[in-house]
Design an enzyme around this catalytic site. Sequence first.
Site, mmCIF file in Angstrom:
data_model
loop_
_atom_site.group_PDB
_atom_site.id
_atom_site.type_symbol
_atom_site.label_atom_id
_atom_site.label_comp_id
_atom_site.label_asym_id
_atom_site.label_seq_id
_atom_site.Cartn_x
_atom_site.Cartn_y
_atom_site.Cartn_z
ATOM 1 N N ASP A 78 -3.764 1.998 -0.500
ATOM 2 C CA ASP A 78 -2.616 2.068 -1.400
ATOM 3 C C ASP A 78 -1.331 1.603 -0.734
ATOM 4 O O ASP A 78 -0.445 1.066 -1.402
ATOM 5 C CB ASP A 78 -2.449 3.504 -1.904
ATOM 6 C CG ASP A 78 -3.371 3.801 -3.075
ATOM 7 O OD1 ASP A 78 -4.444 3.175 -3.148
ATOM 8 O OD2 ASP A 78 -3.030 4.651 -3.916
ATOM 9 N N CYS A 119 -9.721 7.485 2.037
ATOM 10 C CA CYS A 119 -8.415 7.228 1.441
ATOM 11 C C CYS A 119 -8.379 7.503 -0.059
ATOM 12 O O CYS A 119 -9.371 7.895 -0.658
ATOM 13 C CB CYS A 119 -7.959 5.820 1.784
ATOM 14 S SG CYS A 119 -7.570 5.664 3.561
ATOM 15 N N ASP A 120 -7.231 7.228 -0.641
ATOM 16 C CA ASP A 120 -6.779 7.827 -1.890
ATOM 17 C C ASP A 120 -7.789 7.867 -3.040
ATOM 18 O O ASP A 120 -8.142 8.928 -3.535
ATOM 19 C CB ASP A 120 -5.518 7.100 -2.373
ATOM 20 C CG ASP A 120 -4.354 7.311 -1.429
ATOM 21 O OD1 ASP A 120 -4.589 7.635 -0.267
ATOM 22 O OD2 ASP A 120 -3.206 7.133 -1.855
ATOM 23 N N LYS A 121 -8.228 6.711 -3.525
ATOM 24 C CA LYS A 121 -9.071 6.702 -4.731
ATOM 25 C C LYS A 121 -10.551 6.807 -4.394
ATOM 26 O O LYS A 121 -11.369 7.057 -5.291
ATOM 27 C CB LYS A 121 -8.818 5.431 -5.546
ATOM 28 C CG LYS A 121 -7.365 5.167 -5.865
ATOM 29 C CD LYS A 121 -6.681 6.384 -6.470
ATOM 30 C CE LYS A 121 -5.192 6.159 -6.647
ATOM 31 N NZ LYS A 121 -4.447 5.982 -5.403
ATOM 32 N N CYS A 195 -3.365 8.239 6.282
ATOM 33 C CA CYS A 195 -1.966 8.414 6.676
ATOM 34 C C CYS A 195 -1.616 9.878 6.899
ATOM 35 O O CYS A 195 -2.040 10.759 6.156
ATOM 36 C CB CYS A 195 -1.050 7.788 5.639
ATOM 37 S SG CYS A 195 -1.246 5.992 5.525
ATOM 38 N N GLU A 444 1.814 3.441 -8.287
ATOM 39 C CA GLU A 444 2.613 4.439 -7.584
ATOM 40 C C GLU A 444 4.020 3.916 -7.355
ATOM 41 O O GLU A 444 4.195 2.775 -6.906
ATOM 42 C CB GLU A 444 1.971 4.783 -6.240
ATOM 43 C CG GLU A 444 0.657 5.525 -6.384
ATOM 44 C CD GLU A 444 0.036 5.907 -5.063
ATOM 45 O OE1 GLU A 444 -0.923 6.686 -5.096
ATOM 46 O OE2 GLU A 444 0.495 5.429 -4.015
ATOM 47 N N SER A 470 3.068 8.212 -4.971
ATOM 48 C CA SER A 470 2.314 8.446 -3.754
ATOM 49 C C SER A 470 2.464 9.908 -3.368
ATOM 50 O O SER A 470 3.472 10.551 -3.693
ATOM 51 C CB SER A 470 2.861 7.560 -2.632
ATOM 52 O OG SER A 470 2.457 8.032 -1.370
#
Length: 557
Positions: A78, A119-121, A195, A444, A470
């Site tokens: 992202d 990570c995110d998704k 992150c 985001e 985010s």
Amino acid sequence: MRSDSVKQGIERAPHRSLLRAVGVCSRDFNKPFIGIVNSFNEIVPGHIHLNTIAAAVKAGVLSEGGVPFEFNTIGVCDGIAMNHPGMKFSLPSRELIADSVEIMVEAHRFDALVFIPNCDKIIPGMLMAASRLNIPSIFISGGPMLAGRLTKGGKTQVVDLISVFTAVGSITQGKITEAELEEIETAACPGCGSCSGMYTANTMNCLTEALGMALPGNGTIPATDSRRVHLATEAGRQIMAILAKDLRPRDIITPASIHNAFAVDMALGGSTNSVLHLTAVAHEAGFDFPLSQINEISSRVPHLCKISPASDIHIEDVDQAGGIPAVMHEIGKLLNGTAKTVTLKPLSATYKNATAKNRDVIKPFHRPHSKTGGLAILFGNLAPGGAVVKSGAVLPEMMVHKGPARVFENEEAATKGIMSKKIKKGDVVVIRYEGPRGGPGMREMLTPTSLLSGMGMDSSVALITDGRFSGGTKGAAIGHVVPEAADRGPIAAVRNGDIISIDIPARKLEVKLSRTEINKRLKSVPEFKSSIQSGYLKRYIAQVGPANTGAVFKDQE
């Protein structure tokens, strides 16, 4: 075993021949086939090391008599996709990940699965797949990145990715030089891992522990720590025990466990995206989890941890302070301790004897940062279906705010307006047509919020959008407005100068217009037509549902 359908019987001789070609031996045909779902790639920092994690998982599976087969999913960073057309593909990738896992698992008939996200998704996409497939599964993430260290003038400053985004805002104000920006840029991301703050990836990896789908330590052990590899090996071993007990994701992912995940989320002050993803996971598990229930949880669970972007504390500090078990111990009386987990013990066994080792990182239950949770759902005539704010990262002076709207039709226009200093103190920036359909993909708005923060305006300016934020966003940033502008939601009726009222403690979000005036304006709003007329995003626009039910595909309802 499920895998018998590809390896047992005379009629499966052709199948066995193909399996021999990839190294399966005769004696392996009587063993369970375990799918290792890896999201390794070479462009995402959180995923660059996942082959090491997969190797450890496979060693654990082999040690307990299973046959591991690794396959990959896609994964979007992202941060790299931020603030350009690439972000339109981030949330839509979640559905592709779930679908692709389903295809691979059903086609090859694995008996059980080990998921390796980071990570995110990727995390929610894999959780959705696990819920949908409902065969024995366990999760082991790649772990968080360490925070960066920038030493200057004898002083060491802790920096991370959000420090870089914020520094871009600072440079527009003349607060720092380009050389100083480069120093921060160089130091902020020192190596592999998701992150380093309580952003979406780390929020979801931590909540996977609370959900019961991962072993303790999954969310907080750093990516570069040897304990991460040890945990991966143990996850490989544990999947064989889970398979032997036939414990399935839908035995674990229940209304009670989603409640637990949101309770821990409130204590952590996690990413607003957790609301979108956990409701989607619940949907795949066969039940709904209304936004109103999230506010009920927030009203009871105190906010115990302020982690970047809300402070200079990072995930590595949470790990050293006792990790998620220690956080759960503090709020244990508010959790469903009997919930099942991949440990094959109830959730309470995970946190019963855990203790917080640093009270600056994990506050005691009776001395929290705030008595209510770090997330809030707002309702009102501007968001009849709800909106989400990371209240734990909002400055006290912005918890209640009223100001004139400054309306932008997309993120790029808003970014340009902020950088050209068109936003004044007291304004409410409105960014619309960035919802699931309107964006598409619910981009985001990290760049606009980081610019405002870097310019020192997060103490006087709010931002509202039907897009997302985010997990690194801080300030009075309210997203997921439902209905979105593309669905003729009230946000489409807002005009420059309209007074918007935000009251986070009262969970209210309103524009000072009558219902009659809103309806009158909406009648003049043209029907939404996207400029995207081909490819996956065209299909996504046609299928995606609203944010308050997880932005899942309508044809899955």
